[in-house]
Motif scaffolding. Structure first.
Motif, PDB file in Angstrom:
ATOM      1  N   ARG A 119       0.838  -1.195   0.000  1.00  0.00           N
ATOM      2  CA  ARG A 119       0.000   0.000   0.000  1.00  0.00           C
ATOM      3  C   ARG A 119       0.883   1.259   0.000  1.00  0.00           C
ATOM      4  N   HIS A 123      -0.316   1.291  16.108  1.00  0.00           N
ATOM      5  CA  HIS A 123      -0.541   0.104  16.963  1.00  0.00           C
ATOM      6  C   HIS A 123       0.541   0.001  18.040  1.00  0.00           C
ATOM      7  N   THR A 180      -0.099  -9.297  10.452  1.00  0.00           N
ATOM      8  CA  THR A 180      -0.390  -8.008  11.101  1.00  0.00           C
ATOM      9  C   THR A 180      -0.805  -6.919  10.117  1.00  0.00           C
ATOM     10  N   ASN A 181      -0.626  -7.180   8.832  1.00  0.00           N
ATOM     11  CA  ASN A 181      -1.080  -6.171   7.844  1.00  0.00           C
ATOM     12  C   ASN A 181      -1.871  -6.875   6.752  1.00  0.00           C
ATOM     13  N   ASP A 183      -2.890  -7.155  15.399  1.00  0.00           N
ATOM     14  CA  ASP A 183      -2.258  -5.826  15.425  1.00  0.00           C
ATOM     15  C   ASP A 183      -2.200  -5.250  16.825  1.00  0.00           C
ATOM     16  N   MET A 201     -10.067  -0.431   6.676  1.00  0.00           N
ATOM     17  CA  MET A 201      -9.185  -1.601   6.712  1.00  0.00           C
ATOM     18  C   MET A 201      -9.820  -2.739   7.524  1.00  0.00           C
ATOM     19  N   TYR A 232      -0.789   4.263  10.567  1.00  0.00           N
ATOM     20  CA  TYR A 232      -1.131   3.287  11.611  1.00  0.00           C
ATOM     21  C   TYR A 232       0.091   3.082  12.493  1.00  0.00           C
ATOM     22  N   LEU A 242      -9.805   3.453  10.807  1.00  0.00           N
ATOM     23  CA  LEU A 242      -9.592   2.002  10.922  1.00  0.00           C
ATOM     24  C   LEU A 242     -10.669   1.260  10.132  1.00  0.00           C
ATOM     25  N   LYS A 294       1.841   1.796   7.254  1.00  0.00           N
ATOM     26  CA  LYS A 294       2.215   1.007   8.438  1.00  0.00           C
ATOM     27  C   LYS A 294       3.154   1.779   9.351  1.00  0.00           C
ATOM     28  N   PRO A 341      -4.616  -6.266   5.110  1.00  0.00           N
ATOM     29  CA  PRO A 341      -5.074  -5.542   3.903  1.00  0.00           C
ATOM     30  C   PRO A 341      -3.969  -5.294   2.890  1.00  0.00           C
TER      31      PRO A 341
HETATM   32  C1  PYR Z   1      -3.556  -2.321   8.567  1.00  0.00           C
HETATM   33  O1  PYR Z   1      -4.464  -2.204   7.736  1.00  0.00           O
HETATM   34  O2  PYR Z   1      -2.475  -2.844   8.281  1.00  0.00           O
HETATM   35  C2  PYR Z   1      -3.754  -1.820   9.900  1.00  0.00           C
HETATM   36  O3  PYR Z   1      -2.818  -1.692  10.627  1.00  0.00           O
HETATM   37  C3  PYR Z   1      -5.102  -1.489  10.331  1.00  0.00           C
END
Ligand code: PYR
Length: 363
Positions: A15, A96, A299-300, A270, A133, A94, A130, A75, A302
């Motif tokens: 992304r 986290h 953890t990612n 996440d 995603m 993001y 959020l 990220k 999307p």
């Molecule tokens: C992601 O889409 O990777 C998130 O951290 C929400």
């Protein structure tokens, strides 16, 4: 304002923080945008499409970070990027931080002002940056879970939709928020049997109204979870407490009570994961088997459908990006308490209560 967009460097993250259409909006507002060469290739947008939108192209990440007042990413910064951040620079991405003390220390040390997409709020009590995603991850959870149930992936060899004469698989979803509702939609679409658990009766009523009696709902007690685990072919972890570490809803013994070859997709990973046996994985090696159960804990998530995700994320972030660029971060946050809720780190301090508590830091 000078806005910088580096190439994402987390494993298999394709992304990008701004799509060309968003660059054009920023440039039309009088801002300067620098994009790292190749940053958009993973979503099918080459350097020329960014140039046409009005961006300058920098050869490397250092060239982006050095001049930018605000860095836009997807990220959390990776270790190679920590040293590129500087005092006073705004980082919007993001983060986290709750399960990640190492990154927290690096951001505190950098002196940057870090605004986390995942804790920005809206007037309806939602998390607008959020949500897109969560929609992607909820829908993907069923797709990847169905794949993991195949024998070659270590699964029990169950087709979620079943066939005439053979019962459909059972998908159990922990949490009826955005992730859970999207997972339920996909699983029902495949023809699976679906049970969704939540602690909010009003949320369960809402889901019941949307999906009708094809969806089974259950109030999320420890008893109900324990009862459902041995029946699940696919368990989806979809719980979230904004900013905080995810609550552990399933113990190691609970996982051991699941059938061999069943599958867990822990979307909450996440924020540390909601299942005791979950540990973070990457798209390069997404699964492992523990207690005979296939675990998918990327953890990612999307990032695997980067094009859909980058556009969906970009639509949600654009109004906030424009506010930050037009007004400067201090006025933008002062005028919008929902954007202010995104502030996680400023001047060497953790500024978000739930994040600070999760990390055992003072607030
Ligand atoms: C992601 O889409 O990777 C998130 O951290 C929400």
């Amino acid at each position: 304002m000078r806005v910088g967009v580096p190439t994402e460097i987390k494993t298999h993250e394709y992304r990008v923080g701004l799509v060309p259409a968003a660059v054009r909006e920023l440039v039309n507002h009088g801002h300067q945008v620098t994009v790292q060469s190749g940053a958009g290739l993973g979503i099918g947008c080459d350097d020329q499409s960014y140039r046409l939108a009005g961006a300058e192209i920098a050869a490397d990440a250092a060239g982006v970070f050095a001049t930018a007042d605000m860095i836009l990413k997807v990220k959390e910064p990776q270790p190679a990027e920590y040293g590129l951040l500087r005092p006073g620079q705004v980082l919007f991405t993001y983060l986290h931080l709750a399960p990640d003390p190492k990154q927290t220390q690096a951001l505190l040390h950098s002196g940057c002002t870090a605004i986390a997409y995942e804790t920005v709020t809206d007037a309806q009590g939602g998390l607008p940056l959020l949500a897109p995603m969560s929609e992607v991850a909820g829908r993907m959870a069923v797709q990847v879970g169905a794949h993991c149930l195949e024998k070659e992936q270590g699964g029990a060899g169950v087709l979620l939709g079943g066939v005439p004469g053979v019962m459909a698989g059972h998908v159990v979803v922990l949490g009826g928020g955005v992730v859970g509702a999207n997972a339920a939609r996909m699983a029902l679409g495949l023809g699976a049997r679906v049970t969704i658990l939540d602690k909010s009766l009003s949320r369960l009523r809402h889901l019941d109204e949307i999906f009708g009696n094809r969806l089974m709902t259950a109030y999320a007690t420890a008893d109900a979870i324990e009862h459902l685990l041995p029946q699940a072919d696919l368990l989806i972890g979809a719980v979230l407490i904004p900013g905080a570490a995810a609550p552990r809803l399933v113990s190691a013994a609970g996982v051991a009570s699941m059938r061999p070859g069943s599958v867990i997709v822990d979307v909450a990973i996440d924020q540390g994961g909601c299942i005791a046996t979950s540990r973070p994985t990457s798209h390069a090696q997404p699964t492992y088997v523990e207690s005979g159960v296939v675990h998918y804990c990327v953890t990612n998530m999307p990032g695997a459908v980067a094009r859909t995700s980058a556009f969906a994320l970009g639509h949600a972030t654009l109004p906030f990006v424009l506010a930050l660029a037009d007004k400067g971060w201090a006025r933008a946050l002062a005028e919008d308490p929902h954007l202010k809720a995104g502030l996680n780190i400023h001047s060497g301090n953790v500024t978000h209560e739930a994040v600070a508590r999760a990390l055992g830091l003072g607030y």
